[in-house]
Design a protein around this motif. Structure first.
Motif, PDB file in Angstrom:
ATOM      1  N   VAL A   1      -7.192   8.415  -0.269  1.00  0.00           N
ATOM      2  CA  VAL A   1      -7.168   7.128  -0.166  1.00  0.00           C
ATOM      3  C   VAL A   1      -8.431   6.312  -0.241  1.00  0.00           C
ATOM      4  O   VAL A   1      -9.220   6.725   1.445  1.00  0.00           O
ATOM      5  CB  VAL A   1      -6.309   6.249   0.692  1.00  0.00           C
ATOM      6  CG1 VAL A   1      -6.156   5.064   0.926  1.00  0.00           C
ATOM      7  CG2 VAL A   1      -4.889   6.802   0.769  1.00  0.00           C
TER       8      VAL A   1
ATOM      9  N   ALA B   1       0.592  -0.969  -0.018  1.00  0.00           N
ATOM     10  CA  ALA B   1       0.060   0.023  -0.006  1.00  0.00           C
ATOM     11  C   ALA B   1       0.621   1.138  -0.441  1.00  0.00           C
ATOM     12  O   ALA B   1       0.994   2.547  -0.476  1.00  0.00           O
ATOM     13  CB  ALA B   1      -1.220   0.067   0.968  1.00  0.00           C
TER      14      ALA B   1
ATOM     15  N   ARG C   1      -5.669   8.437  -5.111  1.00  0.00           N
ATOM     16  CA  ARG C   1      -4.808   8.455  -5.787  1.00  0.00           C
ATOM     17  C   ARG C   1      -5.359   6.664  -5.652  1.00  0.00           C
ATOM     18  O   ARG C   1      -4.074   6.149  -6.392  1.00  0.00           O
ATOM     19  CB  ARG C   1      -3.298   8.873  -4.998  1.00  0.00           C
ATOM     20  CG  ARG C   1      -2.746   9.921  -5.366  1.00  0.00           C
ATOM     21  CD  ARG C   1      -1.636  10.298  -4.658  1.00  0.00           C
ATOM     22  NE  ARG C   1      -2.210  10.276  -3.107  1.00  0.00           N
ATOM     23  CZ  ARG C   1      -1.649   9.934  -2.219  1.00  0.00           C
ATOM     24  NH1 ARG C   1      -0.557   8.582  -2.192  1.00  0.00           N
ATOM     25  NH2 ARG C   1      -1.802  10.160  -0.981  1.00  0.00           N
ATOM     26  N   GLN C   2      -5.942   6.207  -4.460  1.00  0.00           N
ATOM     27  CA  GLN C   2      -6.041   4.509  -3.932  1.00  0.00           C
ATOM     28  C   GLN C   2      -6.627   4.053  -3.027  1.00  0.00           C
ATOM     29  O   GLN C   2      -7.632   4.685  -3.317  1.00  0.00           O
ATOM     30  CB  GLN C   2      -4.505   4.791  -3.305  1.00  0.00           C
ATOM     31  CG  GLN C   2      -4.522   2.987  -3.243  1.00  0.00           C
ATOM     32  CD  GLN C   2      -2.606   3.386  -1.921  1.00  0.00           C
ATOM     33  OE1 GLN C   2      -2.456   3.629  -0.321  1.00  0.00           O
ATOM     34  NE2 GLN C   2      -1.916   2.155  -2.038  1.00  0.00           N
ATOM     35  N   THR C   3      -7.169   3.043  -4.083  1.00  0.00           N
ATOM     36  CA  THR C   3      -8.090   2.389  -3.564  1.00  0.00           C
ATOM     37  C   THR C   3      -7.724   1.073  -3.044  1.00  0.00           C
ATOM     38  O   THR C   3      -6.905   0.495  -3.697  1.00  0.00           O
ATOM     39  CB  THR C   3      -9.014   2.316  -4.189  1.00  0.00           C
ATOM     40  OG1 THR C   3      -9.671   3.328  -5.191  1.00  0.00           O
ATOM     41  CG2 THR C   3     -10.577   1.461  -4.186  1.00  0.00           C
ATOM     42  N   LEU C   4      -8.136   0.803  -1.991  1.00  0.00           N
ATOM     43  CA  LEU C   4      -7.481  -0.664  -1.164  1.00  0.00           C
ATOM     44  C   LEU C   4      -8.801  -1.501  -0.859  1.00  0.00           C
ATOM     45  O   LEU C   4      -9.634  -0.547  -0.502  1.00  0.00           O
ATOM     46  CB  LEU C   4      -7.219  -0.513  -0.328  1.00  0.00           C
ATOM     47  CG  LEU C   4      -6.118  -0.052  -0.636  1.00  0.00           C
ATOM     48  CD1 LEU C   4      -4.789   0.342   0.972  1.00  0.00           C
ATOM     49  CD2 LEU C   4      -4.609  -0.392  -1.448  1.00  0.00           C
TER      50      LEU C   4
ATOM     51  N   GLY D   1       2.053   2.004  -2.941  1.00  0.00           N
ATOM     52  CA  GLY D   1       0.951   3.200  -3.861  1.00  0.00           C
ATOM     53  C   GLY D   1       0.045   1.981  -4.704  1.00  0.00           C
ATOM     54  O   GLY D   1       0.280   1.183  -4.489  1.00  0.00           O
ATOM     55  N   GLY D   2      -0.678   2.585  -6.278  1.00  0.00           N
ATOM     56  CA  GLY D   2      -1.796   1.475  -6.595  1.00  0.00           C
ATOM     57  C   GLY D   2      -3.004   1.029  -6.232  1.00  0.00           C
ATOM     58  O   GLY D   2      -3.301   1.428  -4.657  1.00  0.00           O
ATOM     59  N   ASP D   3      -4.246   0.118  -6.654  1.00  0.00           N
ATOM     60  CA  ASP D   3      -4.908  -0.249  -5.825  1.00  0.00           C
ATOM     61  C   ASP D   3      -4.152  -1.599  -6.084  1.00  0.00           C
ATOM     62  O   ASP D   3      -4.272  -2.153  -6.669  1.00  0.00           O
ATOM     63  CB  ASP D   3      -6.003  -0.191  -7.275  1.00  0.00           C
ATOM     64  CG  ASP D   3      -6.453   1.558  -7.552  1.00  0.00           C
ATOM     65  OD1 ASP D   3      -6.397   2.353  -6.208  1.00  0.00           O
ATOM     66  OD2 ASP D   3      -7.561   1.576  -7.940  1.00  0.00           O
ATOM     67  N   TRP D   4      -4.556  -2.153  -4.568  1.00  0.00           N
ATOM     68  CA  TRP D   4      -4.842  -3.305  -3.801  1.00  0.00           C
ATOM     69  C   TRP D   4      -6.131  -4.359  -3.082  1.00  0.00           C
ATOM     70  O   TRP D   4      -6.830  -3.742  -3.010  1.00  0.00           O
ATOM     71  CB  TRP D   4      -3.860  -3.229  -2.538  1.00  0.00           C
ATOM     72  CG  TRP D   4      -2.113  -2.998  -3.290  1.00  0.00           C
ATOM     73  CD1 TRP D   4      -1.533  -1.533  -3.939  1.00  0.00           C
ATOM     74  CD2 TRP D   4      -1.258  -3.745  -3.743  1.00  0.00           C
ATOM     75  NE1 TRP D   4      -0.602  -2.239  -3.752  1.00  0.00           N
ATOM     76  CE2 TRP D   4      -0.094  -3.178  -4.359  1.00  0.00           C
ATOM     77  CE3 TRP D   4      -0.877  -5.266  -4.136  1.00  0.00           C
ATOM     78  CZ2 TRP D   4       1.280  -3.942  -4.661  1.00  0.00           C
ATOM     79  CZ3 TRP D   4      -0.763  -5.592  -5.059  1.00  0.00           C
ATOM     80  CH2 TRP D   4       0.735  -5.003  -4.585  1.00  0.00           C
TER      81      TRP D   4
END
Ligand code: ADP
Ligand code: MG
Length: 458
Positions: free
Chosen positions: A173, A39, A202-205, A42-45
């Motif tokens: 996020v 996480a 910027r990010q979705t988790l 960066g990026g989606d996970w």
């Protein structure tokens, strides 16, 4: 495996390391060791790992770390502490959190917010707010002033967004806990709306113990080329939880089996799951009458009652919680030693979440499932989903009557082709007494309406 890694090695901000230490966490759990660096990078996970494996800190720590970094770069304006009694100045700017965590139930949102508050102790300028339905607006609005992290159920969050009392433009996020539950029918639309409002993020988790294939497709619509982390999942044996199945002849037999287990001295606290809200109320009443410290919990109760009952369970004032699936997801009460499925879950995956209320953070737990003979297709669906049989057992004096062999449809004379059943009694196909037997059947889940409005919370 990276499980020997320390929290220090993850490069988290010093106040977070202190908070983790104060909580007594010695080292990251496997999902934390994997998901925190991912996480932070960066990026989606999309992350799945077993119930009780520490997913909450696995998403809270990287989120709070990013908020720390941002605070260092742009120190927030000093805001007055929220006034007592939930008073918000008329000209107050709308809240503009930088991170949002969504949860499917109010109880879970409150628990995750409490965990986040534990983690920001000692972090200056980081405030956490809870936004859930069924609670007074005033205090929530006051808490929202200056909050950088908001933990919410979707309905109330959208409600506040529509009234322009919260702006989601600044959200960097978005975390979805129990994501498969959230994406399931009831919440897909709300999530879509929140996804649109948090357009700048910027990010979705997404985190859960289970991600059914239908969920993977839905998730892809709100994420950008998500990375996938899959630690021990529903199909890996949950070594901490011993699972047993008892076949029952009828409801009164089920009650007798339940009573037997509730009198077990090894039972510290238990959640007894029922299929419907009415069943939860009725069973809790019956248990009280037979001398058990039991209360019901379901989605049709006022939130203040739900909160009080869960708090009483946490503080050990009640021993038995009789609940619908509203309590199946995420609830972390370490002293729950037993989960008893009195009514079977609607979906096979819910079984995994229900039993995961025990055996938390490496402790051991016991899960007992009571099923009537006519429910054996549901047991098979669960066994197919987990790819493990649930061992059937009996209790002396409470054994089930063996199912009667069915009369063959027609007399299978030697040499004559048998009928569909092979002319054999039914129990050869893996019914009661033969767990896990029988041929696999098509579907993984069983359909039908949801039986608790807890699935649809604001
Ligand atoms: P999950 O969301 O995976 O079901 P939780 O995040 O609710 O699990 O955590 C389960 C329990 O484990 C909680 O009581 C939590 O305080 C504890 N826990 C989390 N991380 C650690 C750790 N690194 N070391 C020890 N206990 C932990
Ligand atoms: Mg959880």
């Amino acid at each position: 495996m990276t499980t020997t890694l320390s929290f220090e090695a993850l490069g988290l901000a010093a106040p977070l390391l202190q908070a983790v230490q104060a909580l007594g966490f010695e080292k990251p759990t496997p999902v934390q060791a994997e998901a925190i660096p991912a996480a932070l990078q960066g990026g989606d996970w999309m992350v799945s790992s077993q119930t009780g494996s520490g997913k909450t800190a696995a998403f809270l720590l990287p989120v709070l770390h990013s908020l720390h970094l941002e605070n260092e770069q742009n120190p927030p304006a000093r805001l007055p502490r929220p006034a007592k009694g939930g008073w918000v100045p008329r000209n107050a700017a709308p809240a503009a959190p930088r991170a949002v965590v969504l949860c499917p139930t109010r109880e879970l949102a409150q628990q995750v917010a409490a965990d986040a508050i534990d983690l920001v102790r000692g972090s200056r300028g980081l405030r956490v707010a809870t936004v859930v339905g069924g609670m007074p607006f005033g205090k929530q609005l006051a808490d929202l002033q200056g909050a950088s992290l908001v933990v919410a159920t979707p309905g109330r969050l959208l409600d506040l967004a529509e009234r322009k009392q919260i702006l989601l433009d600044a959200v960097q996020v978005l975390v979805v806990d129990e994501a498969d539950r959230m994406l399931d029918l009831g919440f897909a639309e709300d999530l879509e709306a929140i996804h649109t409002l948090c357009a700048q993020r910027r990010q979705t988790l997404m985190f859960s113990a289970t991600f059914a294939p239908r969920i993977m497709r839905l998730a892809a619509q709100v994420m950008r080329e998500p990375g996938r982390l899959e630690l021990a999942t529903a199909q890996d044996k949950h070594v901490n939880i011993s699972q047993t199945l008892h076949w029952a002849d009828n409801l009164s037999h089920k009650r007798a089996l339940l009573d037997h287990w509730l009198r077990d001295v090894a039972l510290e606290q238990a959640v007894v799951f029922t299929s419907t809200q009415a069943d939860a109320d009725m069973l809790a009443d019956t248990l009280q009458q037979t001398g058990h410290a039991a209360v019901a919990l379901h989605g049709a109760m006022p939130q203040s009652v739900r909160n009080r009952r869960l708090q009483n369970l946490r503080e050990g004032r009640i021993r038995i919680l009789v609940a619908t699936d509203v309590a199946a997801r995420g609830i972390d009460v370490p002293s729950i030693s037993h989960v008893i499925n009195f009514g079977l879950p609607m979906k096979a995956e819910d079984y995994v979440h229900r039993i995961g209320r025990t055996g938390r953070a490496g402790r051991s737990g016991t899960a007992i499932t009571l099923a009537e003979h006519r429910e054996r297709h549901k047991i098979r669906a669960i066994e197919q989903f987990t790819r493990q049989p649930i061992a059937a057992s009996t209790i002396a004096g409470l054994e089930p009557t063996p199912p009667k062999p069915r009369e063959p449809k027609f007399n299978a004379r030697p040499g004559q082709r048998p009928g569909r059943d092979g002319g054999r009694p039914n129990h050869h196909r893996g019914g009661p007494g033969r767990p896990g037997g029988g041929r696999p059947e098509g579907g993984r889940k069983f359909g039908g309406p949801r039986r608790d409005a807890g699935a649809q919370e604001g």
